[in-house]
Motif scaffolding. Structure first.
Motif, PDB file in Angstrom:
ATOM      1  N   ILE A  23       0.835  -1.200   0.000  1.00 42.33           N
ATOM      2  CA  ILE A  23       0.000   0.000   0.000  1.00 42.33           C
ATOM      3  C   ILE A  23       0.872   1.253   0.000  1.00 42.33           C
ATOM      4  O   ILE A  23       0.630   2.200  -0.753  1.00 42.33           O
ATOM      5  N   ARG A  24       1.917   1.254   0.845  1.00 46.55           N
ATOM      6  CA  ARG A  24       2.837   2.402   0.868  1.00 46.55           C
ATOM      7  C   ARG A  24       3.508   2.594  -0.480  1.00 46.55           C
ATOM      8  O   ARG A  24       3.633   3.722  -0.978  1.00 46.55           O
ATOM      9  N   ASN A  25       3.956   1.497  -1.090  1.00 49.23           N
ATOM     10  CA  ASN A  25       4.612   1.580  -2.399  1.00 49.23           C
ATOM     11  C   ASN A  25       3.660   2.113  -3.472  1.00 49.23           C
ATOM     12  O   ASN A  25       4.058   2.895  -4.335  1.00 49.23           O
ATOM     13  N   MET A  26       2.402   1.695  -3.402  1.00 49.83           N
ATOM     14  CA  MET A  26       1.419   2.174  -4.376  1.00 49.83           C
ATOM     15  C   MET A  26       1.155   3.669  -4.201  1.00 49.83           C
ATOM     16  O   MET A  26       1.047   4.394  -5.186  1.00 49.83           O
ATOM     17  N   LYS A  27       1.061   4.113  -2.951  1.00 54.78           N
ATOM     18  CA  LYS A  27       0.852   5.544  -2.702  1.00 54.78           C
ATOM     19  C   LYS A  27       2.007   6.355  -3.273  1.00 54.78           C
ATOM     20  O   LYS A  27       1.809   7.411  -3.873  1.00 54.78           O
TER      21      LYS A  27
END
Length: 97
Positions: A23-27
């Protein structure tokens, strides 16, 4: 009737960490891609967030009581959360998974 899955707590924690990392990487990736790609990433991120919420709201049960688990694994817990004194700084860290 809902399904019942049997996992160890360590496996659940690892999976939650992987989902949170994704999720952090996608953000972060959404800042550097085209608008069309942002929509795709946003949909995937929303699905992962829904999955994470489902995991976090799941009814987790154990056949052993917490006190019994702690007493049975006292030495392991002490080894896993040991103080590490390096460069005059004291930090608590995990030494095992």
């Amino acid at each position: 009737m809902g399904r019942t899955y049997v996992y160890t707590l360590g496996v659940v924690v690892e999976q939650v960490e992987m989902i949170e990392s994704a999720i952090r990487n996608m953000k972060q990736a959404m800042r550097h891609v085209s608008p069309a790609t942002v929509d795709v990433i946003r949909r995937n991120k929303n699905q992962l967030e829904a999955l994470l919420e489902r995991i976090m709201n799941a009814d987790v049960s154990s056949s052993s009581g917490l006190q019994a688990l702690i007493e049975g694994n006292t030495q392991c817990l002490q080894d896993c959360f040991s103080a590490d004194y390096t460069n005059r700084l004291s930090t608590i860290r995990r030494t095992r998974r």
